[in-house]
Design an enzyme around this catalytic site. Sequence first.
Site, short mmCIF file in Angstrom:
data_model
loop_
_atom_site.label_atom_id
_atom_site.label_comp_id
_atom_site.label_asym_id
_atom_site.label_seq_id
_atom_site.Cartn_x
_atom_site.Cartn_y
_atom_site.Cartn_z
N THR A 554 0.87 -1.17 0.00
CA THR A 554 0.00 0.00 0.00
C THR A 554 0.91 1.22 0.00
OG1 THR A 554 0.02 0.39 2.38
CG2 THR A 554 -1.53 -1.26 1.57
N LYS A 578 6.88 3.50 1.35
CA LYS A 578 8.06 4.20 1.86
C LYS A 578 7.81 4.91 3.18
CE LYS A 578 8.95 6.37 -2.53
NZ LYS A 578 8.12 5.52 -3.24
N VAL A 608 13.30 2.53 -3.02
CA VAL A 608 14.11 3.38 -3.89
C VAL A 608 14.44 2.61 -5.17
CG1 VAL A 608 16.25 4.70 -4.08
CG2 VAL A 608 15.18 4.42 -1.85
N ALA A 610 12.54 1.09 -7.47
CA ALA A 610 11.80 -0.16 -7.71
C ALA A 610 12.68 -1.37 -7.38
CB ALA A 610 11.26 -0.22 -9.14
N LEU A 612 15.63 -2.16 -8.56
CA LEU A 612 17.08 -2.02 -8.77
C LEU A 612 17.81 -2.30 -7.46
CD1 LEU A 612 17.38 1.27 -10.87
CD2 LEU A 612 17.50 -1.11 -11.68
N LYS A 681 13.43 9.40 -0.73
CA LYS A 681 14.31 8.33 -1.19
C LYS A 681 15.76 8.60 -0.81
CE LYS A 681 11.46 6.82 -5.04
NZ LYS A 681 11.11 7.10 -6.44
#
Length: 813
Positions: A554, A578, A608, A610, A612, A681
């Site tokens: 969510t 986040k 941060v 997705a 990666l 982020k």
Amino acid sequence: MQVLKFGGTSVANAENIKKVKDILQLKKEAKTIVVVSALGGVTDELLKCGSLAANGNSNYKENVQKLTERHLTLVKELLPLTNQSSVLSFVMQQFNEVEDICNGIFLLNDFTDRTKDRILSFGELISSQIISAYLASEKLPNKWVDTRKLIHTDSQFTRATVQFEKTQQSIQSYFAEANDELFIVPGFIASDDKGNTTTLGRGGSDYTAAIIGAALNATVVEIWTDVSGMMTADPRMVNNAKRIKQISYHEAMELSHFGAKVIYPPTIQPLMSKNIPVWIKNTFTPHDEGTLLHSDVYRNGNIITGISSINKIALLSLEGSGMVGIPGFSKRLFEALANNSINVILITQASSEHSICVGVDEHFVAKAKDAIDKAFSFEIEKGSVNPLIIETDLSIVALVGDKMKSHPGISGRMFSALGRNGVNVRAIAQGSSERNISAVIATADIKKALNVLHEEFFEVSYKEVNLFIAGTGNVGGKLLAQLAQQQEYLQQNLRLQLRVIGLTNSRKMHFNEEGIDLKNWREILDNSEPADFDSFVSRIHSKNLRNSVFADVTATEKVANVYDKIFSGSISIVACNKIACSSPYSYYKKLKDLARDQNVSFLFETNVGASLPIIGSINDLLRSGDRINKMQAVLSGTLNFVFNNYNGERSFAEVVRQAQNEGYTEPDPRLDLSGKDVMRKIMILAREAGEQMEMEDITNNSFMPESCMQGSVEDFYAEMERQEDYFKKLYNEAASQGKKLKFVASYENGKAAVGLQHIDPAHDFYHLYGKDNIVLFYTNRYVDQPMVVKGAGAGAEVTASGVFADIIRTVRA
Ligand code: ADP
Ligand code: ASP
Ligand code: MG
């Protein structure tokens, strides 16, 4: 000579008793003694009649009536009309007697153990007579024998002790003279020297079979029940329990003593002393092989044979400085218990001798407290020993296996598996035979513990992951699709059995302990109960399943705010939300600490970039001794998409709307456009790099006109249209110098900033297309040339795959 025993379920009704007959027809060559139990549930019902009467509740009459009818119906279903009348009147007469006894109990308000045994004996007496008459009518002539004439006990009613010599003589002389081929006898009952009816303890029909089998040196004793043998754990508690093909008498004794109800513990001793093989077989699938109990067991592979458990345990601890180095304390403790007939199930004593701890059945607690406090009254008064400490609501879980003694490390594996799953061990005991390791734990944890241990010792091939997911939007939907697609692969290649046990969105929630069918989750959820997030969390806890993982897909604060509660149940968390990691540093830190304390994972790689490997890279660098000195990054897939696609031809607002429609933005796109999402982020990255940073510490050189940030999301789009000239100017300023616009986040020397920058073609950031993200790490080891992580940094599909990867990491860590 063979002895066959059929348990309560096997003789519960006409249909089942016909199965018993089929089995006997195949076995009739040898001389056979058949021991039967009462019809399933009847012993409990008889006990209830007596208890109701003793409590002055006249409903006992109704209960006796129901029992009478159940037996009369059975006779009518089994016997041909012509043979019914004598058996029907026998049944009526027996239950009249039951009722008379209950009337006596009711009037006298007195239900002694002696009367209890009298009442309970009717269950087996009646069932055996009905079965005997039925078999005779089916061309299986037989002789009914009253076991009270054969088995002699003391007068310890409800759990009488067998007088073996006398019993053996009676049995041997009776059968030596009898010419019949087939005998039907009631299990469970016996008599004392005065001729009173006694019983051998609940579940005692198995014992009857063993006593007769041993006395007659039977070639085999078969225990016919409702499972296909002794299993590696109670199949009602552990779905994956497997049949044990062969088991030694000693192991079977330990397992049954520690709760494996399939065989009554005293049964094994007489058979073991005569080395008589015992088969445990299933009445309902008679061709299944079953389990063989004997002395020479050849079993390769498993060190552990089975796992069992006992509930309703109380732990009694006697402690005090006065106990150290003074002999005789334990002797006095055990004497006090023995003198009061309190059976001790487990003993542990710390080597400091400062405390002795014993496990007993919960119903002995008051008696034990009384006896022990009395026995140590002098020391307690002096203060050298404390009054007895009692803990209840406990259970024992035990690992059993003959081979354990030659294998080090079993208890280590046992306790670390329990510890990993948040099962707190209160006391430990290991028999000196090393055939058994027992742990006392909270009863609330017992099912989880049995499954954890079963998985650890018997299911090396599979590890179960129990997943609870909040959020079924863009990312959640993709995650569920990916899980559905990969379930089989994970099972085959990683040996992970991944199941979604709970699923919720803001409207509905659904649970299924077998695993929600991921191909139809939408429909299932739509038809499910209304969502209530607090109850969702409390149900994750109350289910108390091993390897539980909560996935937060969510973007809501309400969910992020309860991570601390979730961790407290030893549950791992994977989040793409986040909010928790970008909330005040104190909460972030608390969550990290809690996860460490509870020995669970807290993974949020998708916070941060997705999927990666950005946070993972920071963790790896730090763990291997490097230090992050500087980071430069483009972290907003949305802003990158917007600036890559905006050149003044289509309006800025239109390009932003496209980014939202394609699922790159936060649910509220202003979080992206304002730069706030990028601030969160870079703060998370800085925190992961060891910086104690808050949002206020970050400089935001926002490019958005203040007027766009007022009102609703639609106001925001409308205002951006009005500000189109401003955006065009931003673009042209950069384009006229051959540069591109990028929204850059940077961190250096404890300071972080975000803002729009002109990027020239020589820079790493210039060739950043679509919704890509990039991070440059400058570290002690990467000094001049940074370590670069670059790739798609937004989108439901890649974010879902990052969440998926984190879920797998929680169990493979
Ligand atoms: P019966 O009435 O035939 O004597 P019980 O109910 O006494 O049968 O015992 C059989 C039951 O024991 C099974 O249905 C099963 O639920 C339970 N059980 C507990 N532990 C085990 C185990 N390790 N293996 C097999 N069955 C077990
Ligand atoms: N009928 C008795 C009981 O339920 C004995 C047995 O079934 O073994 O305990
Ligand atoms: Mg039984």
